[in-house]
Design a protein around this motif. Structure first.
Motif, PDB file in Angstrom:
ATOM      1  N   ARG A 153      54.391 -23.400   9.373  1.00 47.63           N
ATOM      2  CA  ARG A 153      55.569 -22.899   9.974  1.00 47.63           C
ATOM      3  C   ARG A 153      56.940 -23.889   9.416  1.00 47.63           C
ATOM      4  O   ARG A 153      56.450 -24.833   9.444  1.00 47.63           O
ATOM      5  CB  ARG A 153      55.616 -22.697  11.365  1.00 47.63           C
ATOM      6  N   ARG A 164      59.958 -26.574   9.270  1.00 45.73           N
ATOM      7  CA  ARG A 164      60.198 -27.507  10.210  1.00 45.73           C
ATOM      8  C   ARG A 164      61.811 -27.943   9.617  1.00 45.73           C
ATOM      9  O   ARG A 164      62.000 -27.901   8.278  1.00 45.73           O
ATOM     10  CB  ARG A 164      59.626 -28.583  10.174  1.00 45.73           C
ATOM     11  N   VAL A 168      62.784 -28.589  14.821  1.00 43.57           N
ATOM     12  CA  VAL A 168      62.076 -27.435  14.197  1.00 43.57           C
ATOM     13  C   VAL A 168      63.231 -26.230  14.558  1.00 43.57           C
ATOM     14  O   VAL A 168      63.982 -26.383  15.440  1.00 43.57           O
ATOM     15  CB  VAL A 168      60.839 -26.962  14.721  1.00 43.57           C
ATOM     16  N   ARG A 169      62.929 -25.371  13.612  1.00 42.72           N
ATOM     17  CA  ARG A 169      63.867 -24.288  13.999  1.00 42.72           C
ATOM     18  C   ARG A 169      63.425 -23.407  15.238  1.00 42.72           C
ATOM     19  O   ARG A 169      62.106 -23.555  15.491  1.00 42.72           O
ATOM     20  CB  ARG A 169      63.789 -23.120  12.751  1.00 42.72           C
ATOM     21  N   SER A 192      60.307 -21.372  14.851  1.00 42.46           N
ATOM     22  CA  SER A 192      59.311 -22.122  14.878  1.00 42.46           C
ATOM     23  C   SER A 192      58.574 -22.541  16.243  1.00 42.46           C
ATOM     24  O   SER A 192      57.276 -22.421  16.342  1.00 42.46           O
ATOM     25  CB  SER A 192      59.307 -23.157  13.955  1.00 42.46           C
ATOM     26  N   TYR A 222      56.683 -19.883  17.312  1.00 41.06           N
ATOM     27  CA  TYR A 222      55.263 -19.577  16.950  1.00 41.06           C
ATOM     28  C   TYR A 222      54.038 -20.480  17.818  1.00 41.06           C
ATOM     29  O   TYR A 222      52.907 -19.940  17.807  1.00 41.06           O
ATOM     30  CB  TYR A 222      55.281 -20.303  15.570  1.00 41.06           C
ATOM     31  N   TYR A 223      54.408 -21.513  18.680  1.00 41.65           N
ATOM     32  CA  TYR A 223      53.556 -22.270  19.197  1.00 41.65           C
ATOM     33  C   TYR A 223      53.661 -21.938  20.833  1.00 41.65           C
ATOM     34  O   TYR A 223      52.639 -21.828  21.532  1.00 41.65           O
ATOM     35  CB  TYR A 223      54.002 -23.707  19.257  1.00 41.65           C
TER      36      TYR A 223
END
Length: 223
Positions: free
Chosen positions: A8, A10, A52-53, A56, A59-60
């Motif tokens: 992903r 960054r 990070v965006r 992103s 995503y976590y």
């Protein structure tokens, strides 16, 4: 979904190559929750702090509730997972109380040190999203109450509930203190003192508790 998947984008490179983006998100969120409060901290602010965006970050973690819940659970679950082993190995309730306190300090010191300051946040105290943490912390307090009251000498004036709450709060106080060698031992002795154990009796419990800890894993025991 694996928590350590790569790929992903960054906004900038990871500042600490030894920490995963997920760990950096947790650390940044803990700092921002402590600085601004949970309600006032946005996922965008967390993403910006990490570099990070915002997409992103999702995503976590699905959102900031899940970030805070992971931080909270990581402050109690590792200790709870070892309670059975501590009870089995301890020759006395006093030794088990000492070992539990030392290991619990290690658990708290292994994570962001400001996490315990969030326990009293309104959201943590009432929101359904954090019910599992409230249950696990209550379980931990009940274990402290059981061990401290069993270790206390006859005629001790403090009841189990108050003893358990006092021990837990003394242990959680570690997150407000600068880390130093021997701090876990001092806090564990403070728990013994709350149960009315001092002098040779406390020393014996500490020796037995320290001995049983050497055989336990993972290595989160503070020194």
């Amino acid at each position: 979904m694996s928590s350590n998947r790569a790929g992903r984008p960054r906004a900038r490179g990871t500042q600490d190559p030894d920490r995963t983006p997920r760990q950096e998100i947790l650390d940044a969120a803990a700092a921002l929750f402590g600085e601004s409060g949970f309600a006032a901290t946005s996922t965008r602010a967390i993403a910006d702090r990490v570099g990070v965006r915002q997409a992103s970050l999702y995503y976590y973690f699905p959102g900031k509730d899940e970030i805070l819940l992971e931080l909270l659970e990581a402050s109690v679950r590792p200790t709870l997972d070892l309670v059975g082993a501590i009870r089995t190995a301890a020759p006395t309730a006093a030794a088990a109380l000492y070992a539990l306190a030392v290991r619990d300090v290690g658990t708290l010191q292994a994570g962001p040190l400001g996490v315990a300051t969030l326990y009293m946040a309104p959201e943590v105290r009432t929101a359904p999203a954090f019910a599992s943490f409230r249950e696990h912390r209550a379980q931990l307090q009940a274990i402290y109450a059981e061990l401290a009251s069993a270790a206390a000498p006859a005629g001790h004036p403090v009841g189990p509930d108050a003893l358990g709450a006092a021990c837990l709060h003394v242990v959680e106080m570690v997150t407000t203190l600068p880390p130093r060698p021997g701090l876990a031992v001092e806090i564990a002795h403070a728990c013994l003192g709350l149960a009315g154990l001092t002098g040779p009796v406390a020393a014996e419990a500490a020796t037995a508790g320290a001995s049983l800890l050497t055989g336990l894993t993972p290595a989160t025991t503070a020194v």
